[in-house]
Design an enzyme around this catalytic site. Structure first.
Site, PDB file in Angstrom:
ATOM      1  N   HIS A  29      18.774 -14.188 -28.876  1.00  0.00           N
ATOM      2  CA  HIS A  29      17.891 -13.782 -30.164  1.00  0.00           C
ATOM      3  C   HIS A  29      18.243 -14.497 -31.458  1.00  0.00           C
ATOM      4  O   HIS A  29      17.547 -15.205 -32.126  1.00  0.00           O
ATOM      5  CB  HIS A  29      18.007 -12.169 -30.404  1.00  0.00           C
ATOM      6  CG  HIS A  29      17.454 -11.427 -29.448  1.00  0.00           C
ATOM      7  ND1 HIS A  29      18.149 -10.186 -28.901  1.00  0.00           N
ATOM      8  CD2 HIS A  29      16.378 -11.392 -28.874  1.00  0.00           C
ATOM      9  CE1 HIS A  29      17.329  -9.449 -28.214  1.00  0.00           C
ATOM     10  NE2 HIS A  29      16.129  -9.998 -28.234  1.00  0.00           N
ATOM     11  N   LYS A  53      10.492   5.434 -26.164  1.00  0.00           N
ATOM     12  CA  LYS A  53      11.383   4.782 -25.528  1.00  0.00           C
ATOM     13  C   LYS A  53      12.819   4.822 -26.079  1.00  0.00           C
ATOM     14  O   LYS A  53      13.062   4.256 -27.221  1.00  0.00           O
ATOM     15  CB  LYS A  53      11.118   3.140 -25.099  1.00  0.00           C
ATOM     16  CG  LYS A  53      12.049   2.688 -24.264  1.00  0.00           C
ATOM     17  CD  LYS A  53      11.259   1.179 -23.704  1.00  0.00           C
ATOM     18  CE  LYS A  53      12.301   0.173 -23.262  1.00  0.00           C
ATOM     19  NZ  LYS A  53      11.969  -1.213 -23.497  1.00  0.00           N
ATOM     20  N   ARG A 102      11.447 -17.916 -22.813  1.00  0.00           N
ATOM     21  CA  ARG A 102      12.593 -18.337 -21.846  1.00  0.00           C
ATOM     22  C   ARG A 102      12.105 -19.165 -20.422  1.00  0.00           C
ATOM     23  O   ARG A 102      12.640 -19.839 -19.966  1.00  0.00           O
ATOM     24  CB  ARG A 102      13.228 -17.073 -21.286  1.00  0.00           C
ATOM     25  CG  ARG A 102      13.942 -16.292 -22.447  1.00  0.00           C
ATOM     26  CD  ARG A 102      14.552 -15.046 -22.270  1.00  0.00           C
ATOM     27  NE  ARG A 102      13.214 -14.145 -21.975  1.00  0.00           N
ATOM     28  CZ  ARG A 102      13.250 -12.784 -21.952  1.00  0.00           C
ATOM     29  NH1 ARG A 102      14.388 -12.009 -21.927  1.00  0.00           N
ATOM     30  NH2 ARG A 102      12.248 -11.998 -21.582  1.00  0.00           N
ATOM     31  N   SER A 139      18.069  -8.405 -23.274  1.00  0.00           N
ATOM     32  CA  SER A 139      18.890  -7.118 -23.884  1.00  0.00           C
ATOM     33  C   SER A 139      19.120  -6.247 -22.433  1.00  0.00           C
ATOM     34  O   SER A 139      20.134  -5.636 -22.455  1.00  0.00           O
ATOM     35  CB  SER A 139      18.239  -6.534 -24.818  1.00  0.00           C
ATOM     36  OG  SER A 139      18.212  -7.066 -26.070  1.00  0.00           O
TER      37      SER A 139
END
Ligand code: PNS
Length: 171
Positions: A29, A53, A102, A139
């Site tokens: 990040h 969540k 990514r 993460s």
């Protein structure tokens, strides 16, 4: 033919938003936020408030870590948002979302969101290729590896590592 919406802003300040869950912020990040901060006058890191969540860290804790990690940049703000990202952009006159890509696996969903955000509000999305050193990094994986005692010290800033250790030890 579909009409192209008007640009989301005519502001002279070139600002961008880097949105995400950041639970917690990783070096991947920070690579994207740092590079965005060199391209735009102001970068707002926007932490999603997702009531459905539960994360490892509260939104406040995530923001604290992001502020610490980006404090040297000078032109990065950290805020939170709920609801639509384009509403957050509209309220702050931010015309651009910056996202890291990514791998090809990121592309389908990211393209769908970029097209939806553009069709809703004319907000553009700029994709930045992640540093290859971070292309496997998320993460969720960092949390999973750390939960089982794996070494993630090269993947997150040192103070994030410490806060994860504290969380995982139940202190
Ligand atoms: O770090 P994440 O969880 O992959 O980030 C996803 C995020 C926050 C960028 C995305 O879920 C989002 O923009 N959520 C806000 C709600 C929204 O605007 N949904 C419509 C997207 S087209």
């Amino acid at each position: 033919m579909t009409e192209t919406p008007e640009p989301a802003t005519r502001s002279r300040v070139r600002s961008a938003v880097c949105p995400g869950s950041f639970d917690p912020v990783t070096n991947g990040h920070l690579d994207i936020v740092g590079r965005a901060a060199r391209l735009y006058d102001q970068v707002v890191v926007a932490v999603l408030i997702n009531k459905s969540k539960a994360g490892m860290f509260s939104v406040e804790e995530r923001m604290e870590m992001l502020r610490e990690a980006t404090s040297s940049y000078g032109n990065v703000l950290v805020e939170s948002f709920h609801g639509l990202l384009v509403d957050f952009c509209r309220e702050r006159d931010i015309p651009v979302i910056v996202k890291g890509l990514r791998a090809v696996s990121d592309f389908d969903y990211e393209l769908q969101m970029a097209q939806m955000n553009h069709s809703l509000a004319g907000v553009e999305t700029m994709f930045m290729s992640t540093n290859p050193a971070s292309s496997f990094l998320s993460s969720s994986l960092v949390k999973e590896v750390a939960t089982w005692g794996g070494d993630v010290s090269h993947l997150v800033p040192p103070f994030v590592l410490e806060r994860m250790k504290t969380k995982l030890s139940g202190r």
